[in-house]
Design an enzyme around this catalytic site. Structure first.
Site, PDB file in Angstrom:
ATOM      1  N   GLU A 173       0.796  -1.224   0.000  1.00 44.92           N
ATOM      2  CA  GLU A 173       0.000   0.000   0.000  1.00 44.92           C
ATOM      3  C   GLU A 173       0.828   1.273   0.000  1.00 44.92           C
ATOM      4  O   GLU A 173       0.513   2.213   0.732  1.00 44.92           O
ATOM      5  CB  GLU A 173      -0.925  -0.023   1.218  1.00 44.92           C
ATOM      6  N   HIS A 224      -8.075  -4.023  -1.361  1.00 39.15           N
ATOM      7  CA  HIS A 224      -7.316  -4.095  -0.107  1.00 39.15           C
ATOM      8  C   HIS A 224      -6.285  -2.961  -0.023  1.00 39.15           C
ATOM      9  O   HIS A 224      -6.255  -2.213   0.950  1.00 39.15           O
ATOM     10  CB  HIS A 224      -6.641  -5.466  -0.012  1.00 39.15           C
ATOM     11  N   GLU A 225      -5.467  -2.841  -1.047  1.00 36.20           N
ATOM     12  CA  GLU A 225      -4.397  -1.820  -0.984  1.00 36.20           C
ATOM     13  C   GLU A 225      -4.976  -0.413  -0.985  1.00 36.20           C
ATOM     14  O   GLU A 225      -4.458   0.483  -0.318  1.00 36.20           O
ATOM     15  CB  GLU A 225      -3.385  -2.008  -2.116  1.00 36.20           C
ATOM     16  N   HIS A 255      -6.109   0.545   2.455  1.00 32.86           N
ATOM     17  CA  HIS A 255      -5.011   0.958   3.346  1.00 32.86           C
ATOM     18  C   HIS A 255      -4.820   2.479   3.363  1.00 32.86           C
ATOM     19  O   HIS A 255      -4.228   3.006   4.305  1.00 32.86           O
ATOM     20  CB  HIS A 255      -3.700   0.304   2.917  1.00 32.86           C
ATOM     21  N   GLU A 308      -3.792  -4.461   9.316  1.00 35.59           N
ATOM     22  CA  GLU A 308      -4.280  -5.460   8.354  1.00 35.59           C
ATOM     23  C   GLU A 308      -5.705  -5.941   8.649  1.00 35.59           C
ATOM     24  O   GLU A 308      -6.475  -6.172   7.720  1.00 35.59           O
ATOM     25  CB  GLU A 308      -3.301  -6.629   8.263  1.00 35.59           C
ATOM     26  N   ASP A 319       9.184 -10.666   9.804  1.00 40.26           N
ATOM     27  CA  ASP A 319       8.948 -11.421   8.571  1.00 40.26           C
ATOM     28  C   ASP A 319       8.671 -12.889   8.870  1.00 40.26           C
ATOM     29  O   ASP A 319       7.989 -13.578   8.119  1.00 40.26           O
ATOM     30  CB  ASP A 319      10.150 -11.313   7.615  1.00 40.26           C
ATOM     31  N   TYR A 373      -4.768 -10.528   9.748  1.00 40.80           N
ATOM     32  CA  TYR A 373      -5.711 -10.207   8.679  1.00 40.80           C
ATOM     33  C   TYR A 373      -7.095 -10.765   8.985  1.00 40.80           C
ATOM     34  O   TYR A 373      -8.081 -10.035   9.088  1.00 40.80           O
ATOM     35  CB  TYR A 373      -5.247 -10.814   7.351  1.00 40.80           C
TER      36      TYR A 373
HETATM   37  N1  BES Z   1       0.958  -4.415   3.760  1.00 42.22           N
HETATM   38  C1  BES Z   1       0.741  -5.697   3.197  1.00 42.22           C
HETATM   39  C2  BES Z   1       1.983  -6.353   2.697  1.00 42.22           C
HETATM   40  C3  BES Z   1       3.053  -6.538   3.747  1.00 42.22           C
HETATM   41  C4  BES Z   1       2.753  -6.897   5.050  1.00 42.22           C
HETATM   42  C5  BES Z   1       4.352  -6.371   3.399  1.00 42.22           C
HETATM   43  C6  BES Z   1       3.755  -7.058   5.975  1.00 42.22           C
HETATM   44  C7  BES Z   1       5.359  -6.532   4.331  1.00 42.22           C
HETATM   45  C8  BES Z   1       5.065  -6.877   5.632  1.00 42.22           C
HETATM   46  C9  BES Z   1      -0.281  -5.647   2.064  1.00 42.22           C
HETATM   47  O1  BES Z   1      -1.271  -4.692   2.227  1.00 42.22           O
HETATM   48  C10 BES Z   1      -0.987  -6.970   2.035  1.00 42.22           C
HETATM   49  O2  BES Z   1      -1.633  -7.258   2.998  1.00 42.22           O
HETATM   50  N2  BES Z   1      -0.881  -7.740   0.945  1.00 42.22           N
HETATM   51  C11 BES Z   1      -1.546  -9.009   0.794  1.00 42.22           C
HETATM   52  C12 BES Z   1      -2.664  -8.910  -0.200  1.00 42.22           C
HETATM   53  C13 BES Z   1      -4.015  -8.725   0.390  1.00 42.22           C
HETATM   54  C14 BES Z   1      -5.086  -8.827  -0.667  1.00 42.22           C
HETATM   55  C15 BES Z   1      -4.352  -9.533   1.595  1.00 42.22           C
HETATM   56  C16 BES Z   1      -0.573 -10.006   0.205  1.00 42.22           C
HETATM   57  O3  BES Z   1       0.549  -9.630  -0.120  1.00 42.22           O
HETATM   58  O4  BES Z   1      -0.911 -11.172   0.075  1.00 42.22           O
HETATM   59 ZN    ZN Z   2      -2.613  -5.168   3.813  1.00 38.07          ZN
END
Ligand code: BES
Ligand code: ZN
Length: 579
Positions: free
Chosen positions: A264, A288-289, A292, A311, A368, A376
């Protein structure tokens, strides 16, 4: 001298000056795979004495006052999770400082791609700072408690390429010697994890007066088709959550190695090319993005113990947007599929129940590694429970006042709970909120996604009429070779472009012990670097056929981001499939 660290993942100290704004001037060297240049940090208030910054694998060349006078500094020994503390001694009345530095070719925030790894066969560079990788890009106070604006950011790059930054573009200057300088500014205050840029041979297609897609030439038209509903999503979100505060909303389609579905970054969402299914079936990632922009970017988690505030709220907002655009049944199907993901995450984390609470204690834990669907989907369940308890009109009013009250601020779970109690007294207790926040797993009485359509699909009473419905059917299919062959014959699952469908099918094939599973898995693992697909497939494969998992990883590794490599290597190790 033993202070409580307010962010378990940063050396930033609350009693020291806080950064208010930065300037960046960096040159991208595609041969050496380094950024070289300078950051200027400007403080909220004048300070003196010691100040600590986060760094990872940075080479520090000089630290000076804003006027250029040299300052004493010490780069301490690195911690494996936090990186190295840079400690600078400030003179009295310091309003900021400058640091000359260079990044490492293995900087965790950066991926330098060879022409062969991109659609347009040109070099490509991108950053991914969330959760704690900004420190490998520049020395700074790398905690979302501290919000910064960007006065000026200047990127010197080969002139046949173009820089995009998650910021406002201020034009391009000639840099001499076949190079150009792309200039940006970011007037809204953001946490450091939202600093983002990409360099490549990029084209643009306008979608509306304030939205556009960017991508490499060979994919830009497909992207414009896929994301045509973006403006409608922003409008639906504005109707629910209040005005969009970031001027433009653009989407950048990344190369396949991008490790996430989407990121995002403000004004410029980064998105995996795996959402280009050709039928707009995966645009929930854009919902989703875009969401955010309110939940996460406007109201931000103060540190990663409160990641669910980012999230969980965003998944809730995403499904409200989808409900507004596609109707209740469709949102319910997405919720059902999310519930399936949550069950898988709870399974995986069975031995680490603390990571299944919404509020976590991540001291000593690499974020990570702690990453999962829990913040989520369990966060979504809590917010839906609160909505059901308060009633939708009262809850919607609460959401708007919450976003208004904390806009451009970074908050903890307790701030949310206090505000909730003040606005909707008794609702939190009635919903059993603390069982979600501080208890493991899914509390009894949690909402269950329901619709007639969903029941009919699961019971096989109706045929799926779109990819989301097909996904729900697939997720309720047992790993039975005969059933899977029949499904494949009917729906061509093994040939689908959608990795959302294909990776679920591959997982079932592996579990069913089907002979073509390894080759099907290999095709997915070579096609994408998105961790959502890599982790479950490597896990399932390493259990069944560790040698194949190892062999495919060796083949695919070069196409993966550092963050994804670490995750896959941990999976292979866990399953005893390391070399
Ligand atoms: N902000 C996240 C991606 C993220 C989280 C990057 C933690 C690094 C550390 C992003 O908004 C996200 O949640 N992406 C999801 C997609 C979404 C549709 C649930 C993904 O990457 O799967
Ligand atoms: Zn997210």
């Amino acid at each position: 001298m033993c202070r409580v660290r307010l962010d378990p993942h940063s050396y930033a100290d609350d009693e020291q000056p806080q950064t208010r704004a930065i300037d960046l001037a960096l040159r991208a060297d595609f041969q050496k795979r380094t950024l070289e240049g300078e950051i200027a940090l400007h403080f909220r208030e004048a300070g003196a004495g010691i100040i600590d910054f986060d760094t990872r694998e940075l080479r520090i060349d000089a630290v000076t006052a804003l006027d250029g006078a040299p300052l004493a500094y010490e780069l301490q020994a690195p911690d494996s999770i936090l990186g190295a503390r840079l400690r600078v001694t400030l003179p009295a009345g310091a309003r900021g400082l400058r640091i000359r530095y260079g990044t490492s070719p293995s900087a965790s925030a950066l991926q330098w791609l060879e022409p062969s790894q991109t659609a347009g066969k040109e070099p490509f560079l991108f950053s991914q700072c969330q959760p704690i990788h900004a420190r490998s890009l520049a020395p700074l106070q790398d905690t979302p408690r501290i919000r910064i604006t960007v006065g000026t950011a200047r990127f010197k790059v080969p002139s046949r390429l173009r820089t995009l930054m998650a910021a406002a573009a201020k034009g391009r200057e000639d840099g001499g010697g076949g190079e150009a300088v792309d200039v940006f500014e970011m007037p809204q205050p953001i946490p450091s994890y939202l600093l983002a840029f990409a360099v490549g041979d990029l084209e643009r297609r306008e979608l509306s007066h304030r939205t556009a897609v960017w991508a490499e030439r060979p994919v830009v038209d497909a992207a414009a088709y896929e994301f045509a509903e973006t403006e409608a999503m922003i409008r639906a979100a504005e109707a629910l959550f209040g005005p969009y505060e970031w001027d433009r909303y653009d989407v950048l389609v990344m190369p396949p190695s991008f490790p996430f579905g989407g990121m995002e970054n403000p004004r410029l969402t980064f998105v995996t090319p795996s959402v280009l299914a050709g039928d707009r079936s995966l645009v929930s990632v854009i919902a989703h993005e875009a969401a955010h922009a309110w939940t996460g970017n406007l109201v931000t988690n103060a540190n990663l113990n409160h990641f669910w505030l980012n999230e969980g709220f965003t998944v809730y907002a995403e499904r409200r947007i989808l409900e507004a655009l596609e109707g209740r049944d469709s949102a319910e199907l997405h919720a059902a599929s999310g519930r399936h993901d949550l069950a898988a995450a709870l399974d995986r984390l069975a031995a680490r129940p603390k990571l299944t609470c919404l509020r976590t204690d991540l001291r000593g834990i690499d974020p990570d590694e702690a990453y999962s669907s829990v913040p989520y989907e369990k966060g979504y369940l809590l917010l839906r429970k609160l909505e059901e308890t308060a009633g939708r009109p009262a809850w919607d009013a609460f959401m708007r006042s919450y976003l208004g009250r904390f806009r451009f601020q970074s908050i903890t779970t307790d701030r949310f709970l206090e505000f909730l109690e003040a606005q909707l007294p008794g609702v939190a207790a009635k919903a059993g909120t603390l069982a979600y926040i501080d208890g493991p797993g899914v509390p009894a009485g949690a909402p269950e996604p329901r619709s007639t359509r969903l029941d009919q699909l699961r019971l096989g009473e109706v045929e799926p009429r779109n990819p989301t419905e097909l996904l729900v059917v697939l997720q309720s299919t047992p790993p039975d070779a005969e059933k899977l062959r029949a499904l494949d014959a009917r729906w061509g699952l093994s040939q689908r472009r959608s990795l959302e469908l294909r990776h679920n099918f591959v997982l079932l094939q592996i579990r069913a012990g089907m002979p073509d599973a390894v080759d099907a898995a290999r095709r997915v693992l070579l096609e994408t670097g998105r961790m959502r697909y890599l982790r479950p497939i490597y896990t399932a494969l390493a259990r069944r056929d560790p040698a194949a998992a190892r062999r495919i990883y060796q083949e695919a590794r070069a196409g993966y981001h550092n963050i994804a490599r670490t995750v896959v290597e941990a999976v292979l190790k866990e399953q005893g499939a390391e070399r």
